[in-house]
Design a protein around this motif. Structure first.
Motif, PDB file in Angstrom:
ATOM      1  N   ASP A  21     -26.786 -21.213  64.511  1.00 10.95           N
ATOM      2  CA  ASP A  21     -26.699 -20.164  65.538  1.00 10.95           C
ATOM      3  C   ASP A  21     -27.104 -20.749  66.888  1.00 10.95           C
ATOM      4  O   ASP A  21     -28.271 -20.732  67.278  1.00 10.95           O
ATOM      5  CB  ASP A  21     -27.606 -19.001  65.149  1.00 10.95           C
TER       6      ASP A  21
ATOM      7  N   GLU B 106     -26.062 -20.584  58.812  1.00  3.01           N
ATOM      8  CA  GLU B 106     -25.245 -20.621  60.025  1.00  3.01           C
ATOM      9  C   GLU B 106     -26.015 -21.335  61.129  1.00  3.01           C
ATOM     10  O   GLU B 106     -27.209 -21.092  61.319  1.00  3.01           O
ATOM     11  CB  GLU B 106     -24.882 -19.210  60.480  1.00  3.01           C
TER      12      GLU B 106
ATOM     13  N   GLU C 276     -27.382 -20.854  70.905  1.00  2.11           N
ATOM     14  CA  GLU C 276     -27.548 -19.854  71.967  1.00  2.11           C
ATOM     15  C   GLU C 276     -26.404 -19.962  72.970  1.00  2.11           C
ATOM     16  O   GLU C 276     -26.073 -21.050  73.449  1.00  2.11           O
ATOM     17  CB  GLU C 276     -28.889 -20.061  72.675  1.00  2.11           C
TER      18      GLU C 276
END
Length: 218
Positions: free
Chosen positions: A197, A195, A199
């Motif tokens: 990811d 994934e 922020e």
């Protein structure tokens, strides 16, 4: 267990139909046959694997090969004419080319049994319909794709549907002077899921970006 390797000439958008000539496979109204021919040179032909192998072919590719190779000369012709050839067809009654065997019964079952026997690797050339059967039954161990710098838009594709998901590993690659990419992939277990990811920006960061955007607009 014998290796089954698919060797395919494909366009950048995955089409493999009639790479060698206008009359090779015009089914479905395909009019771009021969799209790969002008990219070939002697150096490319020398990149073909030189190991011993047997052939697994669909009817169309078998008939094309059988009309040419028995009348040719050289190391490639000698091997193709002498090696065992297995042909998947529901319309052919007999095979005239030397050392050719017609597959009877279920093709996937026959090929699975063939792989478990002793012998050299099994290569599939062309044969787009047969390849789809092999992919659906997870029988392909290695892909040798010759990717040509051309986009065709329509035609029979290497991965045309029903392919079982699998991870692959690139074991060799080479680019010809005409821009053809030759890639060799082997099976590499299951697909690993990850994934990206990113922020999530804070309210303060969002406000800062809005101020910068407003300054730029003014």
């Amino acid at each position: 267990m014998r290796t089954l390797a698919v060797s395919a000439f494909v366009s950048l958008d995955g089409v493999m139909q009639a790479a060698g000539g206008p009359h090779e496979d015009p089914t479905g109204g395909f009019t771009k046959g021969g799209w790969a021919v002008t990219y070939f040179d002697e150096e490319m032909m020398n990149r073909a694997p030189q190991t011993s192998y047997e052939l697994l072919l669909g009817r169309g590719t078998y008939e094309m090969f059988a009309a040419h190779w028995p009348y040719d000369q050289g190391p490639v012709a000698d091997h193709l004419n002498s090696t065992r050839k297995y042909v998947a067809s529901t319309t052919l009654d007999q095979l005239e080319w030397n050392n050719s065997t017609l597959i009877e019964g279920d093709v996937a079952e026959y090929v699975g049994k063939l792989k478990r026997e002793d012998g050299p690797e099994i290569q599939v050339h062309g044969s787009p319909g047969l390849i789809q059967t092999l992919l659906r039954h997870d029988l392909v161990d290695e892909f040798r794709t010759w990717i040509f710098p051309v986009v065709l838009g329509s035609g029979k594709r290497l991965f045309d549907g029903g392919t079982l998901p699998a991870a692959l590993k690139l074991t060799d690659r080479w680019v010809s002077k005409t821009g053809v990419m030759i890639n060799i992939y082997v099976r590499d277990g299951e697909i690993l899921i990850g994934e990206m990811d990113f922020e999530v920006p804070t309210d303060a960061e969002l406000a800062r970006r809005e101020r910068l955007a407003a300054r730029g607009a003014s």
